[in-house]
Design a protein around this motif. Structure first.
Motif, PDB file in Angstrom:
ATOM      1  N   MET A 121       0.842  -1.197   0.000  1.00 34.80           N
ATOM      2  CA  MET A 121       0.000   0.000   0.000  1.00 34.80           C
ATOM      3  C   MET A 121       0.877   1.247   0.000  1.00 34.80           C
ATOM      4  N   TYR A 122       0.614   2.145  -0.930  1.00 34.97           N
ATOM      5  CA  TYR A 122       1.310   3.431  -0.960  1.00 34.97           C
ATOM      6  C   TYR A 122       0.458   4.463  -0.223  1.00 34.97           C
ATOM      7  N   ILE A 123       0.949   4.878   0.937  1.00 39.95           N
ATOM      8  CA  ILE A 123       0.201   5.827   1.760  1.00 39.95           C
ATOM      9  C   ILE A 123       1.160   6.840   2.364  1.00 39.95           C
ATOM     10  N   GLY A 124       0.770   8.100   2.321  1.00 42.84           N
ATOM     11  CA  GLY A 124       1.595   9.158   2.893  1.00 42.84           C
ATOM     12  C   GLY A 124       0.750  10.391   3.154  1.00 42.84           C
ATOM     13  N   CYS A 125       1.398  11.527   3.234  1.00 44.23           N
ATOM     14  CA  CYS A 125       0.681  12.754   3.577  1.00 44.23           C
ATOM     15  C   CYS A 125       1.373  13.943   2.926  1.00 44.23           C
ATOM     16  N   HIS A 126       0.854  15.123   3.222  1.00 47.52           N
ATOM     17  CA  HIS A 126       1.470  16.345   2.715  1.00 47.52           C
ATOM     18  C   HIS A 126       2.589  16.763   3.665  1.00 47.52           C
ATOM     19  N   LEU A 127       3.772  17.005   3.115  1.00 45.24           N
ATOM     20  CA  LEU A 127       4.926  17.396   3.906  1.00 45.24           C
ATOM     21  C   LEU A 127       5.557  18.664   3.342  1.00 45.24           C
ATOM     22  N   SER A 128       6.175  19.430   4.204  1.00 45.10           N
ATOM     23  CA  SER A 128       6.852  20.651   3.791  1.00 45.10           C
ATOM     24  C   SER A 128       8.242  20.327   3.246  1.00 45.10           C
ATOM     25  N   ILE A 129       8.641  21.033   2.196  1.00 49.08           N
ATOM     26  CA  ILE A 129      10.010  20.897   1.689  1.00 49.08           C
ATOM     27  C   ILE A 129      10.835  22.150   2.025  1.00 49.08           C
ATOM     28  N   ALA A 130      10.362  22.912   3.017  1.00 52.59           N
ATOM     29  CA  ALA A 130      11.072  24.134   3.420  1.00 52.59           C
ATOM     30  C   ALA A 130      12.508  23.837   3.836  1.00 52.59           C
ATOM     31  N   ASP A 131      12.715  22.659   4.451  1.00 53.40           N
ATOM     32  CA  ASP A 131      14.062  22.259   4.875  1.00 53.40           C
ATOM     33  C   ASP A 131      14.719  21.301   3.884  1.00 53.40           C
ATOM     34  N   GLY A 132      14.127  21.183   2.713  1.00 53.70           N
ATOM     35  CA  GLY A 132      14.715  20.366   1.670  1.00 53.70           C
ATOM     36  C   GLY A 132      13.951  19.075   1.395  1.00 53.70           C
ATOM     37  N   TYR A 133      14.174  18.537   0.206  1.00 49.50           N
ATOM     38  CA  TYR A 133      13.521  17.297  -0.203  1.00 49.50           C
ATOM     39  C   TYR A 133      14.018  16.108   0.616  1.00 49.50           C
ATOM     40  N   GLU A 134      15.315  16.084   0.903  1.00 48.68           N
ATOM     41  CA  GLU A 134      15.863  14.980   1.691  1.00 48.68           C
ATOM     42  C   GLU A 134      15.210  14.916   3.062  1.00 48.68           C
ATOM     43  N   GLU A 135      15.035  16.073   3.696  1.00 47.76           N
ATOM     44  CA  GLU A 135      14.426  16.109   5.022  1.00 47.76           C
ATOM     45  C   GLU A 135      12.978  15.639   4.962  1.00 47.76           C
ATOM     46  N   ALA A 136      12.257  16.005   3.899  1.00 48.52           N
ATOM     47  CA  ALA A 136      10.876  15.554   3.742  1.00 48.52           C
ATOM     48  C   ALA A 136      10.816  14.039   3.615  1.00 48.52           C
ATOM     49  N   ALA A 137      11.742  13.467   2.862  1.00 44.01           N
ATOM     50  CA  ALA A 137      11.784  12.013   2.714  1.00 44.01           C
ATOM     51  C   ALA A 137      12.064  11.330   4.051  1.00 44.01           C
ATOM     52  N   LYS A 138      12.957  11.920   4.840  1.00 45.54           N
ATOM     53  CA  LYS A 138      13.258  11.371   6.168  1.00 45.54           C
ATOM     54  C   LYS A 138      12.032  11.449   7.078  1.00 45.54           C
ATOM     55  N   GLN A 139      11.306  12.567   7.006  1.00 44.92           N
ATOM     56  CA  GLN A 139      10.084  12.700   7.797  1.00 44.92           C
ATOM     57  C   GLN A 139       9.055  11.654   7.387  1.00 44.92           C
ATOM     58  N   ALA A 140       8.928  11.433   6.086  1.00 43.61           N
ATOM     59  CA  ALA A 140       7.989  10.428   5.600  1.00 43.61           C
ATOM     60  C   ALA A 140       8.330   9.057   6.182  1.00 43.61           C
ATOM     61  N   LEU A 141       9.596   8.700   6.130  1.00 41.03           N
ATOM     62  CA  LEU A 141      10.037   7.419   6.689  1.00 41.03           C
ATOM     63  C   LEU A 141       9.714   7.313   8.172  1.00 41.03           C
ATOM     64  N   SER A 142       9.903   8.413   8.895  1.00 42.89           N
ATOM     65  CA  SER A 142       9.729   8.398  10.353  1.00 42.89           C
ATOM     66  C   SER A 142       8.290   8.142  10.772  1.00 42.89           C
ATOM     67  N   ILE A 143       7.340   8.405   9.889  1.00 44.94           N
ATOM     68  CA  ILE A 143       5.921   8.199  10.238  1.00 44.94           C
ATOM     69  C   ILE A 143       5.311   7.007   9.502  1.00 44.94           C
TER      70      ILE A 143
END
Length: 276
Positions: A1-23
């Motif tokens: 299942m591909y599931i995620g949410c809306h994330l900010s890229i204010a601190d960069g794309y890499e940071e957004a990807a890390k946040q996605a992983l963390s949740i």
């Protein structure tokens, strides 16, 4: 299942990807620029490369970019129309250059000029923007139909796509809150709604889902997102959506009123319900 949410890229794309992983997410959505303004950051290619390493290593699904809310490609005002085309073109070229698969936008408002006029304006704009050489798909978001909003009927979505020369590069992002508010009863007749979409637009054009509950009643024409299971759509209907044979392999992006902790809880709940 591909599931995620809306994330900010204010601190960069890499940071957004890390946040996605963390949740526990394996997709995410982000704004292509300031959602209610004009400002846009230059791309940091090292940041993009680092993000892609995370995505590849963790088997992420397709990312979804969202255009700013200020665009109105249905407007009769030359300044508004020109600005909208300029921003969408600039962001589309940027996203295509870094291989973001999907880029969704709100079709626009006809501001009293009528649906037929607004639909043609949107198609004309897309014909100026899409060259046919892109890989990124532009996705029309289904809307709730408040005021003179376009894209709240499947017929309007179809007519916009039909007016685009390179229509193979135009698809649909279906928002569950929006279509329920627009009068498509996904609670009591999900199969019927999807059959109607297939007959009018074509189910092959449906590329992703904005998964939201709704604060408003059915056919309210109002756009108010609610947390999963806390609105008028309800958890039972949400479960049917995420497990439906025609939908379950699409990416789902949450736009519920949540912080990261809230999104993490919703993602865990949805994975438990989906069982895949």
């Amino acid at each position: 299942m591909y599931i995620g949410c809306h994330l900010s890229i204010a601190d960069g794309y890499e940071e957004a990807a890390k946040q996605a992983l963390s949740i526990g997410a394996n997709v995410f959505q982000f704004f292509s620029r300031n959602p209610r303004g004009y400002s846009s950051k230059e791309l940091d290619m090292e940041d993009i490369a680092n993000m892609k390493k995370i995505l590849d290593k963790n088997n992420f699904g397709p990312l979804l970019a969202h255009a700013p809310y200020i665009l109105n490609l249905g407007s009769h005002k030359d300044k508004t129309y020109g600005m909208g085309k300029g921003i969408l073109r600039e962001d589309y070229e940027k996203l295509d250059s870094i291989s973001i698969p999907y880029f969704t936008f709100h079709p626009g408002n006809h501001i009293g000029k009528g649906s037929e006029y607004g639909v043609k304006r949107i198609s004309d704009a897309l014909n100026e923007i899409i060259t046919g050489n892109e890989n990124t798909m532009l996705l029309l978001e289904t809307m709730s139909g408040k005021g003179t909003e376009l894209g709240h009927t499947f017929e309007e979505i179809r007519d916009i796509i039909d007016g685009v020369k390179y229509s193979e590069l135009v698809g649909v992002c279906m928002d569950t809150c929006h279509i329920y508010s627009a009068g498509y009863d996904i609670v009591n007749d999900l199969d019927g709604v999807l059959e109607r979409f297939d007959d009018i637009v074509g189910i092959d054009k449906l590329k992703c889902i904005h998964l939201n509950d709704s604060m408003m009643e059915f056919d309210s024409r109002k756009d108010r997102h609610a947390k999963i299971g806390e609105g008028t759509i309800g958890l039972e209907a949400i479960e049917k959506i995420i497990t439906h044979p025609q939908l379950k392999y699409l990416p789902f992006y949450l736009e519920t009123p949540n912080d990261l902790e809230g999104y993490e809880k919703e993602i865990k709940l949805l994975r438990k319900l989906a069982k895949y």
